[in-house]
Design a protein around this motif. Structure first.
Motif, PDB file in Angstrom:
ATOM      1  N   ALA A   2     -22.076  28.616  13.928  1.00 48.32           N
ATOM      2  CA  ALA A   2     -20.939  30.217  13.895  1.00 48.32           C
ATOM      3  C   ALA A   2     -19.836  29.251  14.087  1.00 48.32           C
ATOM      4  N   PHE A   3     -19.448  28.436  13.008  1.00 47.65           N
ATOM      5  CA  PHE A   3     -17.867  28.127  12.310  1.00 47.65           C
ATOM      6  C   PHE A   3     -17.729  28.632  11.769  1.00 47.65           C
ATOM      7  N   ARG A   4     -16.047  28.644  11.278  1.00 51.35           N
ATOM      8  CA  ARG A   4     -15.790  28.466  10.185  1.00 51.35           C
ATOM      9  C   ARG A   4     -14.561  27.458   9.515  1.00 51.35           C
ATOM     10  N   TRP A   5     -14.774  26.588   8.713  1.00 55.16           N
ATOM     11  CA  TRP A   5     -13.091  26.714   8.023  1.00 55.16           C
ATOM     12  C   TRP A   5     -12.613  27.301   7.354  1.00 55.16           C
ATOM     13  N   LEU A   6     -11.599  26.936   7.367  1.00 57.14           N
ATOM     14  CA  LEU A   6     -10.927  27.992   6.441  1.00 57.14           C
ATOM     15  C   LEU A   6      -9.848  26.396   5.379  1.00 57.14           C
ATOM     16  N   THR A   7      -9.985  25.689   4.332  1.00 61.14           N
ATOM     17  CA  THR A   7      -8.984  25.083   3.135  1.00 61.14           C
ATOM     18  C   THR A   7      -8.003  26.057   2.869  1.00 61.14           C
ATOM     19  N   LEU A   8      -6.582  25.887   3.219  1.00 66.64           N
ATOM     20  CA  LEU A   8      -5.247  26.459   1.672  1.00 66.64           C
ATOM     21  C   LEU A   8      -4.546  25.396   1.536  1.00 66.64           C
ATOM     22  N   SER A   9      -3.698  25.122   1.060  1.00 70.05           N
ATOM     23  CA  SER A   9      -2.626  24.278  -0.271  1.00 70.05           C
ATOM     24  C   SER A   9      -1.027  25.239   0.198  1.00 70.05           C
ATOM     25  N   PRO A  10      -0.299  25.045  -0.290  1.00 73.78           N
ATOM     26  CA  PRO A  10       0.837  25.433  -0.577  1.00 73.78           C
ATOM     27  C   PRO A  10       1.175  25.182  -2.315  1.00 73.78           C
ATOM     28  N   PRO A  11       0.984  26.421  -2.742  1.00 71.21           N
ATOM     29  CA  PRO A  11       1.213  26.004  -4.431  1.00 71.21           C
ATOM     30  C   PRO A  11       1.874  25.298  -4.544  1.00 71.21           C
ATOM     31  N   ALA A  12       2.791  25.145  -4.579  1.00 71.69           N
ATOM     32  CA  ALA A  12       3.868  23.571  -4.844  1.00 71.69           C
ATOM     33  C   ALA A  12       3.532  22.400  -4.227  1.00 71.69           C
ATOM     34  N   GLN A  13       3.071  22.294  -3.406  1.00 74.21           N
ATOM     35  CA  GLN A  13       2.003  21.129  -3.603  1.00 74.21           C
ATOM     36  C   GLN A  13       0.511  21.161  -3.715  1.00 74.21           C
ATOM     37  N   PRO A  14       0.066  21.291  -4.621  1.00 74.23           N
ATOM     38  CA  PRO A  14      -1.226  21.592  -4.418  1.00 74.23           C
ATOM     39  C   PRO A  14      -2.301  20.678  -4.174  1.00 74.23           C
TER      40      PRO A  14
ATOM     41  N   THR B 261       0.560  25.377  22.999  1.00 75.46           N
ATOM     42  CA  THR B 261       1.100  23.883  23.034  1.00 75.46           C
ATOM     43  C   THR B 261       0.235  23.063  22.368  1.00 75.46           C
ATOM     44  N   LEU B 262      -0.179  23.320  21.307  1.00 76.16           N
ATOM     45  CA  LEU B 262      -1.385  22.668  20.709  1.00 76.16           C
ATOM     46  C   LEU B 262      -0.091  22.066  19.330  1.00 76.16           C
ATOM     47  N   GLY B 263       1.479  22.076  19.169  1.00 76.89           N
ATOM     48  CA  GLY B 263       1.977  22.320  17.623  1.00 76.89           C
ATOM     49  C   GLY B 263       2.109  22.885  16.890  1.00 76.89           C
ATOM     50  N   GLY B 264       1.915  22.368  15.974  1.00 79.02           N
ATOM     51  CA  GLY B 264       1.646  23.715  14.526  1.00 79.02           C
ATOM     52  C   GLY B 264       1.978  23.220  13.586  1.00 79.02           C
ATOM     53  N   ALA B 265       3.018  23.576  12.622  1.00 80.51           N
ATOM     54  CA  ALA B 265       3.109  23.279  11.728  1.00 80.51           C
ATOM     55  C   ALA B 265       4.668  23.154  10.760  1.00 80.51           C
ATOM     56  N   LEU B 266       5.877  22.981  10.175  1.00 81.37           N
ATOM     57  CA  LEU B 266       6.592  23.011   9.592  1.00 81.37           C
ATOM     58  C   LEU B 266       6.860  22.892   7.976  1.00 81.37           C
ATOM     59  N   PHE B 267       7.279  24.207   7.986  1.00 84.61           N
ATOM     60  CA  PHE B 267       7.251  24.556   5.930  1.00 84.61           C
ATOM     61  C   PHE B 267       8.507  24.784   6.074  1.00 84.61           C
ATOM     62  N   SER B 268       8.905  24.824   4.368  1.00 80.99           N
ATOM     63  CA  SER B 268      10.391  25.690   4.046  1.00 80.99           C
ATOM     64  C   SER B 268      10.260  26.601   3.106  1.00 80.99           C
TER      65      SER B 268
ATOM     66  N   MET C 293       1.082  -1.430   0.154  1.00 82.95           N
ATOM     67  CA  MET C 293      -0.016   0.192   0.317  1.00 82.95           C
ATOM     68  C   MET C 293       0.801   1.723   0.112  1.00 82.95           C
ATOM     69  N   THR C 294       0.750   1.550  -0.983  1.00 79.26           N
ATOM     70  CA  THR C 294       1.084   3.697  -1.306  1.00 79.26           C
ATOM     71  C   THR C 294       0.385   4.741  -0.469  1.00 79.26           C
ATOM     72  N   LEU C 295       0.805   5.746   0.830  1.00 81.34           N
ATOM     73  CA  LEU C 295       0.143   6.458   1.138  1.00 81.34           C
ATOM     74  C   LEU C 295       0.808   7.468   0.833  1.00 81.34           C
ATOM     75  N   LYS C 296      -0.218   8.985   0.579  1.00 80.63           N
ATOM     76  CA  LYS C 296       0.168  10.057   0.997  1.00 80.63           C
ATOM     77  C   LYS C 296      -0.839  10.778   1.756  1.00 80.63           C
ATOM     78  N   LEU C 297       0.007  11.486   1.977  1.00 80.35           N
ATOM     79  CA  LEU C 297      -0.972  12.693   3.337  1.00 80.35           C
ATOM     80  C   LEU C 297      -0.659  13.956   1.844  1.00 80.35           C
ATOM     81  N   THR C 298      -2.841  13.943   2.813  1.00 88.01           N
ATOM     82  CA  THR C 298      -3.163  14.345   1.428  1.00 88.01           C
ATOM     83  C   THR C 298      -3.819  16.137   2.735  1.00 88.01           C
TER      84      THR C 298
END
Length: 139
Positions: free
Chosen positions: A44-56, A85-92, A7-12
């Protein structure tokens, strides 16, 4: 090592919690350069979905602590978010210095200026408007 039929998994999708979507959007879209691909409101809530242009094919979903959660869980998440203390994200970034200077000029909460780390990368760290830890490496 892969074998036939493996099985080949990809992060989505990655989820980040933000307390104020209106403050989070300019940070992720305008400062980090992510593309807004979804903006959904429900009650009363909002979900925003964003994508890195180099990884659409990768989606970063920003949601509020109580969005789609029980009051008890939302309260617990809100407390952790407030503490940072929730963590976050790593970008390059191909140009770490330019990216960092743009963040600093915007008034972003700088945690660490660009630094050569002992593990071999050059990176910096900031907090998004909600307090999430964002690390950006040269890459």
């Amino acid at each position: 090592m892969t074998h036939s039929g493996a099985m080949t998994l990809k992060l989505t999708t990655v989820h980040l919690i933000v307390d104020d979507p209106d403050k989070a959007l300019p940070f992720y879209r305008d400062l980090l350069g992510l593309k807004l691909i979804g903006d959904v409101s429900h009650e009363a809530f909002r979900w925003l979905t964003l994508s890195p242009p180099a990884q659409p094919d990768i989606q970063i979903v920003l949601s509020q602590p109580h969005a789609g959660r029980t009051k008890e869980d939302g309260d617990a998440i809100a407390r952790l978010l407030a503490k940072g203390t929730l963590g976050g994200a790593l970008f390059s970034s191909p140009n770490l210095t330019e990216t960092f200077e743009k963040l600093r000029a915007s008034g972003a909460d700088v945690v660490q200026e660009p630094t050569n780390q002992p593990w071999g990368v050059r990176d910096c760290a900031v907090r998004d408007p909600a307090g999430n830890f964002i690390r950006i490496s040269q890459g």
